[in-house]
Design an enzyme around this catalytic site. Structure first.
Site, short mmCIF file in Angstrom:
data_model
loop_
_atom_site.label_atom_id
_atom_site.label_comp_id
_atom_site.label_asym_id
_atom_site.label_seq_id
_atom_site.Cartn_x
_atom_site.Cartn_y
_atom_site.Cartn_z
N PRO A 382 -6.10 7.93 8.75
CA PRO A 382 -7.07 7.05 8.07
C PRO A 382 -8.45 7.14 8.72
O PRO A 382 -8.59 7.64 9.84
CB PRO A 382 -6.45 5.65 8.25
N GLY A 384 -11.82 6.36 10.75
CA GLY A 384 -12.15 5.58 11.94
C GLY A 384 -11.19 5.68 13.08
O GLY A 384 -11.31 4.93 14.06
N SER A 704 7.58 3.52 -2.55
CA SER A 704 8.07 2.75 -1.41
C SER A 704 8.19 1.26 -1.69
O SER A 704 8.75 0.53 -0.87
CB SER A 704 7.13 2.97 -0.21
N LYS A 747 2.54 0.76 8.19
CA LYS A 747 3.18 -0.40 7.55
C LYS A 747 3.65 -1.41 8.60
O LYS A 747 3.51 -2.62 8.41
CB LYS A 747 4.36 0.08 6.71
#
Length: 818
Positions: A382, A384, A704, A747
């Protein structure tokens, strides 16, 4: 007579020879046995006069024996000129009986004799071999009267004309010999005289000697003369061409020198010539590969012949500048200290152990094997999380130059491979531009956002990257603008992407994918204290004496003011506080500004992210799911409601096709297990069911959320609440099996961020859970499930029992596994 140089007796010295036309004085009867003198590199003909150096013992004794008799000696040519002690089999069978006219003993023990050929003789056998050769011979007599006839006369004239033609072409024949040749009418003697003045090999000269018929001998000689004249004509042609070229070059040289002198007198400088010379010197200093340098010199030649104001002159000049400026042979030396590289990586980045380990492995292999192909790494994670800054650290650890290009939004293939020079304003592609910018041929080359490359009518840039990122092909990468290959083997390519799925499969196959997950709250706290705070304090001109953060304040910024996998928003919020502190300092405020969790609202305002209302209590038809996004993990509160209708299923929330299919699979499972779950069949026929995923403006897709939708659906149908402190992720099948999913770390972080301690995951994701950092697993319970029955036992609150008591037994069942 014509002088010749020959090598005889292996002495290595050059001696003069000549041709005589007179018979030896007095009539002599030819003996049947005479001493034999082997000679090499020369064949002696009758009436030929030449000096010989005699150095071998056998040969000197043969000369002494001849002098003690009638001064006659047989001169036989050696087949092999290198043989120092020739035997009878090493000599040609026909030689020339010669008269020793003079002898001179040399100071070094050798003998110099002057001989004149008398007549041909055939060797019949050898009567003596030691201490000298003595041969039994048969004299080959030649008729005194020359053969007559038109053929003979024509042949003689033809040979004389050929000799004259050879002389005109530069054949060196003395005037005395020419006079004798013109007056000679005997074909046999003419043939011998001409043969003695031709540069014939020993084999060819011996063939002439062994032809006893005068006319046949002259025919053979005429044939050899014809070949010699053809060679001379070709030689003369080559010399004429070379002379013409030389004359042209000299003429141009003189004209240029005159032009320079005129310009010098006028006070003008030949800037054009100076420019060409400078370019030529730069091409030499660039050390281009063998396949590139000729192209550069060819284009330089075109430029030198072109008018400086011509449109193409500037194009060629720009092209040559690119070729010269590229680092064909320049490269930096790698720092191969594993410990130093480890210190640099640890200093620059927190965690990221897999990436650091991979870089150290590369350095270790490079230290053991000097010539190796550069790896193609792809950091996927992701925004950053430090993918780009990690590339800079790698370059610093290796001691290499760092080049970065962004591929986001690139749609033109020419951006990668360059434009052809026929187009106006053509330039090389981003790869060659980056190499030139680095100044070395082994930089660390980072390509950001490789997953955001687009394709349209201008081509597919991803396909153009296939050659660049293939270690087997990029040894000869050819940019369209350059048109010559450039070696990219030494370049270490690093690509970054937020998602691996959009990358072209063939391109993905060429790269080593390294997943970089989001950071936990503890990791963000460490990174903020170690990297972000010092950097922001320095950038805003303040220090720790002016501003101080407590750990609680940073954690509250992480929890209430940012919601991301990376660190960019966290750094922005810290920068906001630093700006306010800098303003206070600039206005003259004294003392330390201390930022705590309680005072944070004064700097950043009200919290941007609050706990969701659904977390307050257990509800029917509301289940907590986990999702993976480009910015990290997130939670989804999936809602379900039931109303009177005709058995329709409605799905809302901007769902993708895969997610809709998961909802339909969950519906089918619920209907197939209705009896065991206590659901009446007419419930499905008389009611409509509506499943909604909030934040409806945000697109959602993926399998999912399958077990989450099944749980909320069954909760609605059975009127059993769903535990609010349980989150879940997993794909469902029609038979109720739970399949593994990806992005488990993100998650799990999302669940931890929302205060959820129990997470239901598929059993096959056990390996992913074990790879989670200890700080993430601490205080959390991961319940492994294989089918929906196990999910429902943990997630649903049973009728007539408290939620805590209903789940206690199931938690004890899975405690051992967690």
């Amino acid at each position: 007579m014509k002088d010749r140089d020959v090598d005889v007796e292996g002495s290595g010295e050059k001696i003069e020879t000549g041709v005589g036309v007179e018979q030896p004085q007095g009539e002599r009867k030819m003996p049947s046995q005479v001493p034999l003198l082997p000679v090499r590199d020369v064949v002696v003909y009758p009436f030929m006069i030449l000096p010989l150096f005699v150095g071998r013992d056998k040969s000197i004794r043969a000369v002494d024996e001849a002098l003690s008799r009638e001064r006659l000696i047989l001169l036989a040519a050696q087949r092999d000129a290198e043989a120092e002690d020739p035997g009878p089999e090493d000599l040609y069978p026909v030689g020339t009986v010669a008269m020793i006219m003079r002898m001179l003993k040399m100071p070094d023990g050798r003998v110099k004799i002057l001989v004149q050929g008398v007549s041909r003789a055939r060797i019949l056998g050898f009567t003596r071999r030691d201490p000298y050769f003595e041969a039994k011979i048969a004299e080959v007599t030649e008729p005194e009267t020359a053969p007559q006839g038109l053929e003979v006369e024509a042949l003689i004239r033809s040979v004389k004309e050929q000799i004259q033609k050879g002389v005109n072409l530069g054949k060196g024949v003395s005037p005395d010999v020419l006079v004798i040749l013109n007056n000679m009418e005997h074909p046999g003697r003419l043939a011998d005289l001409v043969a003695s003045n031709l540069d014939l090999k020993v084999e060819q000269a011996e063939q002439i000697l062994e032809i006893f018929d005068p006319v046949e001998r002259l025919k053979k000689l005429s044939e050899l003369l014809g070949k010699e004249i053809e060679v001379q004509e070709m030689q003369h042609k080559i010399q004429s061409q070379a002379r013409e070229e030389m004359d042209k070059t000299h003429r141009e040289y003189y004209l240029r020198e005159q032009l320079k002198a005129i310009q010098k007198e006028l006070g003008e400088t030949d800037e054009r010539s100076q420019e060409i010379q400078e370019l030529e010197q730069k091409i030499e200093r660039a050390k281009m590969p063998p396949e590139v340098a000729p192209e550069a010199k060819t284009q330089l030649g075109r430029l030198s012949r072109m008018h400086p104001d011509a449109a193409e002159a500037s194009v060629i000049r720009t092209y040559l500048d690119w070729l010269i400026d590229l680092p064909w042979a320049k490269q930096t030396k790698d720092k191969l200290s594993i410990k130093q590289a480890h210190r640099i990586l640890e200093k620059d980045h927190y965690d990221l152990e897999k990436v650091k380990e991979r870089i150290l492995e590369y350095l270790a292999v490079r230290k053991l094997k000097k010539q190796m192909k550069g790896p193609i790494l792809c950091f996927v994670g992701p925004p950053g999380v430090g993918k780009t800054s990690l590339g800079r650290s790698i370059a610093r650890a290796l001691g290499r130059k760092f080049v970065r290009i962004s591929l986001g939004g690139v749609r033109d293939e020419a951006e990668i491979r360059g434009h052809r020079r026929t187009y106006i304003g053509a330039l090389p592609g981003k790869i060659i531009q980056g190499i030139k910018q680095a100044g070395t041929n082994n930089p660390v080359f980072m390509m950001d956002e490789v997953d955001k490359v687009g394709a349209d009518f201008r081509g597919d840039p991803s396909a153009a990257l296939l050659e660049v990122l293939d270690p087997e092909q990029n040894v000869s990468f050819t940019d369209h603008y350059l048109g010559v290959p450039f070696d990219l083997r030494n370049v270490m390519f690093i690509t970054t992407a937020n998602l691996a799925d959009p990358i072209l499969p063939a391109l993905k196959d060429r790269m080593e994918i390294i997943e970089i997950s989001g950071y936990t709250e503890e990791e963000k706290l460490h990174i903020a204290n170690r990297y972000l705070l010092p950097r922001q304090l320095d950038e805003h001109g303040i220090n720790k004496k002016h501003l101080e953060f407590t750990d609680d304040a940073i954690l509250k910024i992480i929890q209430s003011y940012t919601r991301e996998a990376g660190l960019r928003n966290l750094e922005r919020e810290i920068a906001t506080i630093c700006r306010k502190a800098a303003r206070d300092v600039a206005e003259g405020k004294k003392g330390l500004t201390r930022v705590t969790a309680a005072s944070l609202h004064r700097f950043l305002g009200a919290p941007k992210f609050l706990p969701e209302a659904e977390q307050e209590k257990d509800e029917i038809g509301v289940a907590t799911g986990l999702a993976w996004t480009q910015t990290g993990g997130d939670i989804l509160y999936i809602e379900c409601t039931m109303m009177r209708g005709k058995g329709n299923l409605a799905l809302t929330g901007h769902l993708g096709d895969v997610m809709k299919e998961s909802a339909q699979a969950a519906m089918s499972y619920a209907r197939s297990r209705g009896v065991s779950l206590g659901i009446k069949e007419e419930t499905f026929a008389k009611h409509d069911i509506h499943i909604h995923v909030p934040a409806g403006a945000i697109p959602k897709d993926g399998p999912s959320a399958g077990i989450t939708m099944a749980t909320t659906l069954i909760s609605t149908l059975t009127r059993m609440p769903v535990r609010r402190d349980v989150a879940m992720t997993g794909e469902i099948t029609l038979r109720g099996k739970v399949l593994p999913v990806g992005g488990l770390k993100e998650k799990a972080l999302a669940a931890r961020r929302m205060g959820i301690k129990t997470v239901i995951v598929p059993s096959k994701n056990d390996k992913d859970v074990k790879e989670l950092p200890a700080t993430v697993r601490r205080g959390m319970q991961f319940v492994y499930v294989d089918d929906m029955d196990q999910v429902l036992k943990v997630a649903l609150v049973k009728r007539g029992a408290s939620r805590r008591g209903a789940a206690a037994s199931e938690e004890r069942r899975v405690a051992a596994r967690t």
